[in-house]
Motif scaffolding. Sequence first.
Motif, PDB file in Angstrom:
ATOM      1  N   ASP A  34       0.928  -1.266   0.095  1.00 56.72           N
ATOM      2  CA  ASP A  34      -0.048  -0.096  -0.041  1.00 56.72           C
ATOM      3  C   ASP A  34       0.786   1.252   0.104  1.00 56.72           C
ATOM      4  OD1 ASP A  34      -2.036  -1.518   0.070  1.00 56.72           O
ATOM      5  OD2 ASP A  34      -2.893  -1.202   2.102  1.00 56.72           O
ATOM      6  N   PHE A  35       1.912   1.166   0.958  1.00 56.81           N
ATOM      7  CA  PHE A  35       2.831   2.316   0.852  1.00 56.81           C
ATOM      8  C   PHE A  35       4.043   2.278  -0.103  1.00 56.81           C
ATOM      9  CE2 PHE A  35       0.521   2.473   4.939  1.00 56.81           C
ATOM     10  CZ  PHE A  35      -0.351   3.731   4.933  1.00 56.81           C
ATOM     11  N   HIS A  36       4.005   1.271  -0.857  1.00 52.18           N
ATOM     12  CA  HIS A  36       5.434   1.306  -1.945  1.00 52.18           C
ATOM     13  C   HIS A  36       6.587   1.319  -1.017  1.00 52.18           C
ATOM     14  CE1 HIS A  36       2.265   1.598  -4.974  1.00 52.18           C
ATOM     15  NE2 HIS A  36       1.666   2.592  -4.525  1.00 52.18           N
ATOM     16  N   THR A  37       6.588   0.504   0.013  1.00 53.24           N
ATOM     17  CA  THR A  37       7.909   0.667   0.714  1.00 53.24           C
ATOM     18  C   THR A  37       8.505  -0.978   0.946  1.00 53.24           C
ATOM     19  OG1 THR A  37       8.728   1.425   3.031  1.00 53.24           O
ATOM     20  CG2 THR A  37       6.729   0.605   2.893  1.00 53.24           C
ATOM     21  N   GLU A  38       9.564  -0.915   1.944  1.00 54.86           N
ATOM     22  CA  GLU A  38      10.110  -1.964   2.316  1.00 54.86           C
ATOM     23  C   GLU A  38       9.686  -2.722   3.387  1.00 54.86           C
ATOM     24  OE1 GLU A  38      14.216  -1.544   1.683  1.00 54.86           O
ATOM     25  OE2 GLU A  38      14.172  -1.510  -0.577  1.00 54.86           O
ATOM     26  N   VAL A  39      10.136  -3.996   3.811  1.00 54.35           N
ATOM     27  CA  VAL A  39       9.737  -4.755   4.979  1.00 54.35           C
ATOM     28  C   VAL A  39      10.367  -3.920   6.253  1.00 54.35           C
ATOM     29  CG1 VAL A  39       9.792  -6.661   6.426  1.00 54.35           C
ATOM     30  CG2 VAL A  39       9.204  -7.017   4.310  1.00 54.35           C
ATOM     31  N   THR A  40      11.836  -3.633   5.910  1.00 50.47           N
ATOM     32  CA  THR A  40      12.515  -2.852   7.133  1.00 50.47           C
ATOM     33  C   THR A  40      11.698  -1.611   7.358  1.00 50.47           C
ATOM     34  OG1 THR A  40      13.909  -1.826   5.147  1.00 50.47           O
ATOM     35  CG2 THR A  40      14.513  -3.809   6.405  1.00 50.47           C
ATOM     36  N   THR A  41      11.186  -0.855   6.483  1.00 53.40           N
ATOM     37  CA  THR A  41      10.402   0.235   6.846  1.00 53.40           C
ATOM     38  C   THR A  41       9.268   0.111   7.875  1.00 53.40           C
ATOM     39  OG1 THR A  41      11.185   1.309   4.706  1.00 53.40           O
ATOM     40  CG2 THR A  41       9.307   2.297   5.924  1.00 53.40           C
ATOM     41  N   ILE A  42       8.444  -0.801   7.332  1.00 57.41           N
ATOM     42  CA  ILE A  42       7.343  -1.398   8.200  1.00 57.41           C
ATOM     43  C   ILE A  42       7.955  -1.728   9.904  1.00 57.41           C
ATOM     44  CG2 ILE A  42       5.311  -2.636   8.590  1.00 57.41           C
ATOM     45  CD1 ILE A  42       5.151  -0.118   6.473  1.00 57.41           C
ATOM     46  N   GLN A  43       9.074  -2.475   9.512  1.00 57.37           N
ATOM     47  CA  GLN A  43       9.456  -3.054  10.944  1.00 57.37           C
ATOM     48  C   GLN A  43       9.999  -1.853  11.997  1.00 57.37           C
ATOM     49  OE1 GLN A  43      13.623  -4.587  10.449  1.00 57.37           O
ATOM     50  NE2 GLN A  43      13.590  -5.227  12.550  1.00 57.37           N
TER      51      GLN A  43
END
Length: 536
Positions: A34-43
């Motif tokens: 949804d936010f066009h980002t990476e796992v580490t960012t959500i982490q």
Amino acid sequence: MNRWKPLIVLGTAQFLMVLDASVMNVSISQLVADFHTEVTTIQAVITLYTLVMAAFMLTGGKIGDMVGRRQVFVIGLVVYGIGSGLTALAPTVAVLALGWSVIEGLGAALVLPALAALVAGSYQGRERAIAYGVVGGLAGAGIAVGPLLGGWVTTYLTWRLVFAGEVVLVVAILAVMRWVPAQPPPKVRPALDVLGAALSAAGLALMVLAVLQSGTWGWVQPRNPPFTVLGFAPTLFAIGLGVVLLYLFSVHERHRERRGGTPLVSLDLFGNQPLRAGLVTLFNQNTVLLGLFFVIPLYLQVVQGLDAFQTGLRLLPVSVAMLATSMCGSLLLRFASSRTIVRTGLLVLLAATLWLIAAIGPQLKGASFAGAMALLGVGMGMLASQLGNTVQSSVRTEERSEAGGLQYTAQNLGSSLGTALIGALLIGALAASVTTRIESDPRVSEAVAQETGTHVEAGVSFVPADQVAADLAARTDIPPQEAEAIVGHYQDAQIQGLKSAVLACAIITGGALLFTRHLPTTRHLPTTRTAPRPSG
């Protein structure tokens, strides 16, 4: 029934505090998309939420002493509701982090210490043990409902509805706040130790941030940090600075007490051995729990390709088992002491993590995985049923807000470090394994192996193997057989990284046994019930 009305309100608030953390964990893949980002960012967003709570929990507890626990509980719920509403509408990761990680985190830092003190003030004796068992059980219910409800809503509707629903739940709790007995105002209103709050928050924040970024920055040799210190990665320097700030915090608190001021937290509390043992065990429990609840959804979603709802179903055994076991806390006390129950719970948890290591593989072993999850829930439930009551029952009435602040500081510091440390170990093990496997494979040319190693050193992401295959297929300079070999090694490295992360959880669990010596050794026998007794 009237005697349990306060518990309905307080338990529902505890359920609410746990719910969205488990929703976030099971919705990682969808948030990334949804936010066009990476796992580490959500982490980082997940870690920031628990970090904000841990950093400001002591301050929240002290504000409860200044203003009144019931009033601060209400204020915290309002702040939490505002954060939930903003999260539901978040257009970017930055707004998501502001609404969920910061505003909700600050609201929780006000709610939770007051909640712990209000439970202890509303009940005593056996009823208090029952109340804390129920609160622990509802925390388990939040973990139970979070993955399933969040997974279903995320898969078929949108994760945003969960946070919109939280706003409705906050309004419902506020509507029945009269059920919680009014607390007498504090005899002396202490002043807030602003410098102490700043030192403790900064010290905790630096330490967790450094652990979180260690996978990207490197521990000693720099990988891809924003800066270096004397040619080294900044990780250990940031941890060291955090330790220094916490030391200065302790010096400041002692100095403030000697001059007759009110400290943010009385360091003499750490001389209370049952309290200290309970806090350390809470810290270890949440380090393991949140570490596993970050790693396992990645295994199910990224490696196995399950959607959020399917992930929630696979997590249901641990959630249901934790709920059922924690609700039996007062019953367990008829047969064994808190120390025996906690030690048994840690041993069960250790067995569950070792079983989980065996269950993790390229193909999902349904029955074995479900058994490991159920055993994990039993162990966690045994701990949850005892530790809250142990902490609050080990201090005097006037120390309950401080004890509540310490309780949830330990809990959320463990949660943030669990997500950060176990996540960093996962990424580090993945990077080391994939590099070693590719460099030793004769099917991969030296030039491609060297290029892959350079990319890995710059930072590797935990993404589906299909995505790696698609990226390699788009390149014309890598032969198909080499691309196939690299993808195979990446898949193997993912499994190795997951097993290494779970093994770290097993080691932490085993080490927690060393700190249980001073937990209470007396069994809590049934006593005559008494009406709830308000306490300040």
